[in-house]
Motif scaffolding. Structure first.
Motif, PDB file in Angstrom:
ATOM      1  N   UNK A  77      47.741  21.395  29.328  1.00 57.10           N
ATOM      2  CA  UNK A  77      46.863  22.467  29.791  1.00 57.10           C
ATOM      3  C   UNK A  77      46.359  22.165  31.201  1.00 57.10           C
ATOM      4  N   UNK A  78      45.936  20.935  31.423  1.00 55.43           N
ATOM      5  CA  UNK A  78      45.448  20.541  32.746  1.00 55.43           C
ATOM      6  C   UNK A  78      46.567  20.631  33.786  1.00 55.43           C
ATOM      7  N   UNK A  79      47.776  20.205  33.402  1.00 59.26           N
ATOM      8  CA  UNK A  79      48.906  20.254  34.335  1.00 59.26           C
ATOM      9  C   UNK A  79      49.266  21.694  34.675  1.00 59.26           C
ATOM     10  N   UNK A  80      49.268  22.559  33.668  1.00 59.63           N
ATOM     11  CA  UNK A  80      49.604  23.963  33.882  1.00 59.63           C
ATOM     12  C   UNK A  80      48.593  24.621  34.812  1.00 59.63           C
ATOM     13  N   UNK A  81      47.326  24.372  34.571  1.00 59.03           N
ATOM     14  CA  UNK A  81      46.298  24.968  35.421  1.00 59.03           C
ATOM     15  C   UNK A  81      46.364  24.403  36.839  1.00 59.03           C
ATOM     16  N   UNK A  82      46.640  23.111  36.947  1.00 54.99           N
ATOM     17  CA  UNK A  82      46.716  22.468  38.260  1.00 54.99           C
ATOM     18  C   UNK A  82      47.859  23.047  39.090  1.00 54.99           C
ATOM     19  N   UNK A  87      50.182  26.443  43.461  1.00 60.05           N
ATOM     20  CA  UNK A  87      51.230  27.357  43.912  1.00 60.05           C
ATOM     21  C   UNK A  87      50.722  28.758  44.218  1.00 60.05           C
ATOM     22  N   UNK A  88      49.540  29.123  43.703  1.00 62.09           N
ATOM     23  CA  UNK A  88      49.077  30.500  43.830  1.00 62.09           C
ATOM     24  C   UNK A  88      47.821  30.684  44.666  1.00 62.09           C
ATOM     25  N   UNK A 109      55.154  32.402  29.889  1.00 65.92           N
ATOM     26  CA  UNK A 109      55.092  33.667  29.150  1.00 65.92           C
ATOM     27  C   UNK A 109      53.647  34.117  28.964  1.00 65.92           C
ATOM     28  N   UNK A 110      52.797  33.208  28.522  1.00 68.25           N
ATOM     29  CA  UNK A 110      51.399  33.559  28.268  1.00 68.25           C
ATOM     30  C   UNK A 110      50.689  33.941  29.560  1.00 68.25           C
ATOM     31  N   UNK A 111      50.930  33.181  30.625  1.00 70.81           N
ATOM     32  CA  UNK A 111      50.292  33.460  31.904  1.00 70.81           C
ATOM     33  C   UNK A 111      50.732  34.829  32.424  1.00 70.81           C
ATOM     34  N   UNK A 112      52.028  35.122  32.337  1.00 73.37           N
ATOM     35  CA  UNK A 112      52.530  36.397  32.835  1.00 73.37           C
ATOM     36  C   UNK A 112      51.928  37.558  32.064  1.00 73.37           C
ATOM     37  N   UNK A 233      40.836  36.841  44.592  1.00 72.09           N
ATOM     38  CA  UNK A 233      41.368  37.524  43.419  1.00 72.09           C
ATOM     39  C   UNK A 233      42.140  36.561  42.524  1.00 72.09           C
ATOM     40  N   UNK A 234      42.927  35.714  43.136  1.00 64.47           N
ATOM     41  CA  UNK A 234      43.690  34.743  42.361  1.00 64.47           C
ATOM     42  C   UNK A 234      42.749  33.738  41.712  1.00 64.47           C
ATOM     43  N   UNK A 235      41.715  33.347  42.453  1.00 63.34           N
ATOM     44  CA  UNK A 235      40.734  32.411  41.898  1.00 63.34           C
ATOM     45  C   UNK A 235      40.030  33.037  40.709  1.00 63.34           C
ATOM     46  N   UNK A 236      39.734  34.349  40.818  1.00 62.96           N
ATOM     47  CA  UNK A 236      39.086  35.052  39.711  1.00 62.96           C
ATOM     48  C   UNK A 236      39.983  35.055  38.490  1.00 62.96           C
ATOM     49  N   UNK A 237      41.275  35.324  38.714  1.00 63.29           N
ATOM     50  CA  UNK A 237      42.220  35.313  37.601  1.00 63.29           C
ATOM     51  C   UNK A 237      42.301  33.925  36.987  1.00 63.29           C
ATOM     52  N   UNK A 238      42.355  32.900  37.853  1.00 60.66           N
ATOM     53  CA  UNK A 238      42.472  31.524  37.361  1.00 60.66           C
ATOM     54  C   UNK A 238      41.256  31.129  36.536  1.00 60.66           C
ATOM     55  N   UNK A 239      40.081  31.561  36.972  1.00 57.94           N
ATOM     56  CA  UNK A 239      38.858  31.172  36.268  1.00 57.94           C
ATOM     57  C   UNK A 239      38.679  31.927  34.954  1.00 57.94           C
ATOM     58  N   UNK A 240      38.979  33.238  34.981  1.00 56.78           N
ATOM     59  CA  UNK A 240      38.694  34.069  33.817  1.00 56.78           C
ATOM     60  C   UNK A 240      39.824  34.083  32.804  1.00 56.78           C
ATOM     61  N   UNK A 241      41.064  34.145  33.289  1.00 53.94           N
ATOM     62  CA  UNK A 241      42.177  34.388  32.393  1.00 53.94           C
ATOM     63  C   UNK A 241      42.974  33.145  32.039  1.00 53.94           C
ATOM     64  N   UNK A 242      43.167  32.234  33.009  1.00 54.06           N
ATOM     65  CA  UNK A 242      44.042  31.095  32.760  1.00 54.06           C
ATOM     66  C   UNK A 242      43.549  30.201  31.628  1.00 54.06           C
ATOM     67  N   UNK A 243      42.240  29.857  31.581  1.00 54.87           N
ATOM     68  CA  UNK A 243      41.790  29.040  30.442  1.00 54.87           C
ATOM     69  C   UNK A 243      42.037  29.721  29.109  1.00 54.87           C
ATOM     70  N   UNK A 244      41.858  31.047  29.073  1.00 55.40           N
ATOM     71  CA  UNK A 244      42.113  31.799  27.846  1.00 55.40           C
ATOM     72  C   UNK A 244      43.568  31.708  27.446  1.00 55.40           C
TER      73      UNK A 244
END
Length: 257
Positions: A77-82, A87-88, A109-112, A233-244
């Motif tokens: 999970x940490x590697x995926x988020x990192x 990259x984004x 798949x989940x991120x997309x 916008x990307x930071x918002x997505x990373x904070x709100x959606x990526x952990x989920x």
């Protein structure tokens, strides 16, 4: 589902990354691999203990294996988020683009899926997905791209491979996946011939040029502001959606691009 985790190295990055970033990504994936190996060992010993009639020992070893499995998931999970942030973020991709380099297939798949939901909620009608060309995969087979296509098919979205084979264009409106023509090209300015009262016409042309320059400057400033907003916008997505997204991954798929 394969659980063989191969060393990613710089191939996980879609930019000129620092050695520190590469090392951190590898460190997290390596720790996940170690925990996966310990989990397998515990489960194997648990089976042996159960077969020999040691139910209590088998249960204890099984619990230890599950603990190692949870640690494996956390490191992945940490590697995926990192790698997603690397990259984004920082303007490396446009607001209508997502880079899935370095993600395991299930992670991608989940991120997309969440990114598509996020894009629709924010009024975006298309999405460019960077999937990689599979140059570093076994037999040069793309792993992420087929899964992206599968997600599109399941969601009823049309898609097309872009000129760059490592990118996919997705129409989020449900319509045909035809990329719109590139914008930002200005029509050539027409010249003015000589005529009586040319000086006045020239001044008028200067005024028109000044207006055009002001319009272009305003457009450029707006474009720059938009570029500055993209990381937010990307930071918002990373904070709100990526952990989920990552919490939904009970297992990390280890097939990489």
């Amino acid at each position: 589902m394969s659980h063989e985790m191969s060393h990613m190295g710089p191939r996980a990055f879609n930019h000129d990354n620092s050695s520190d970033a590469e090392a951190e990504y590898d460190r997290l994936r390596d720790l996940a691999r170690q925990e996966a190996a310990k989990r397998g060992q515990c489960f194997g010993r648990s089976k042996e203990a159960y077969s020999s009639g040691d139910g209590a020992g088998a249960k204890q070893l099984s619990e230890e294996g599950k603990a190692h499995g949870r640690k494996m998931e956390e490191y992945n999970k940490q590697a995926s988020e990192f790698i997603f942030r690397e990259n984004n973020s920082n303007g490396r991709v446009a607001a209508d683009t997502i880079d899935l380099h370095g993600q395991f297939v299930e992670e991608a798949e989940e991120i997309l899926e969440e990114r598509i939901k996020y894009a629709k909620q924010h009024g975006q009608n298309h999405l460019h997905v960077i999937v990689g060309k599979g140059n570093h995969s076994a037999n040069h087979i793309q792993k992420i791209k087929p899964r992206v296509e599968q997600v599109c098919q399941e969601l009823g979205l049309q898609y097309a491979t872009e000129d760059n084979a490592g990118r996919i264009y997705i129409n989020l409106t449900g319509g045909e996946a035809v990329m719109p023509p590139s914008t930002g090209h200005h029509a050539p300015q027409q010249g003015h011939g000589g005529y009586p009262g040319q000086q006045q016409g020239y001044q008028g042309h200067q005024g028109q040029q000044g207006h055009q320059q002001g319009h272009q400057q305003g457009h450029q400033q707006g474009h720059q502001q938009q570029q500055q907003q993209q990381p937010d916008e990307i930071e918002e997505f990373a904070k709100k959606m990526l952990p989920k997204v990552l919490r939904k991954l009970e297992k990390a798929c280890c097939v990489v691009m």
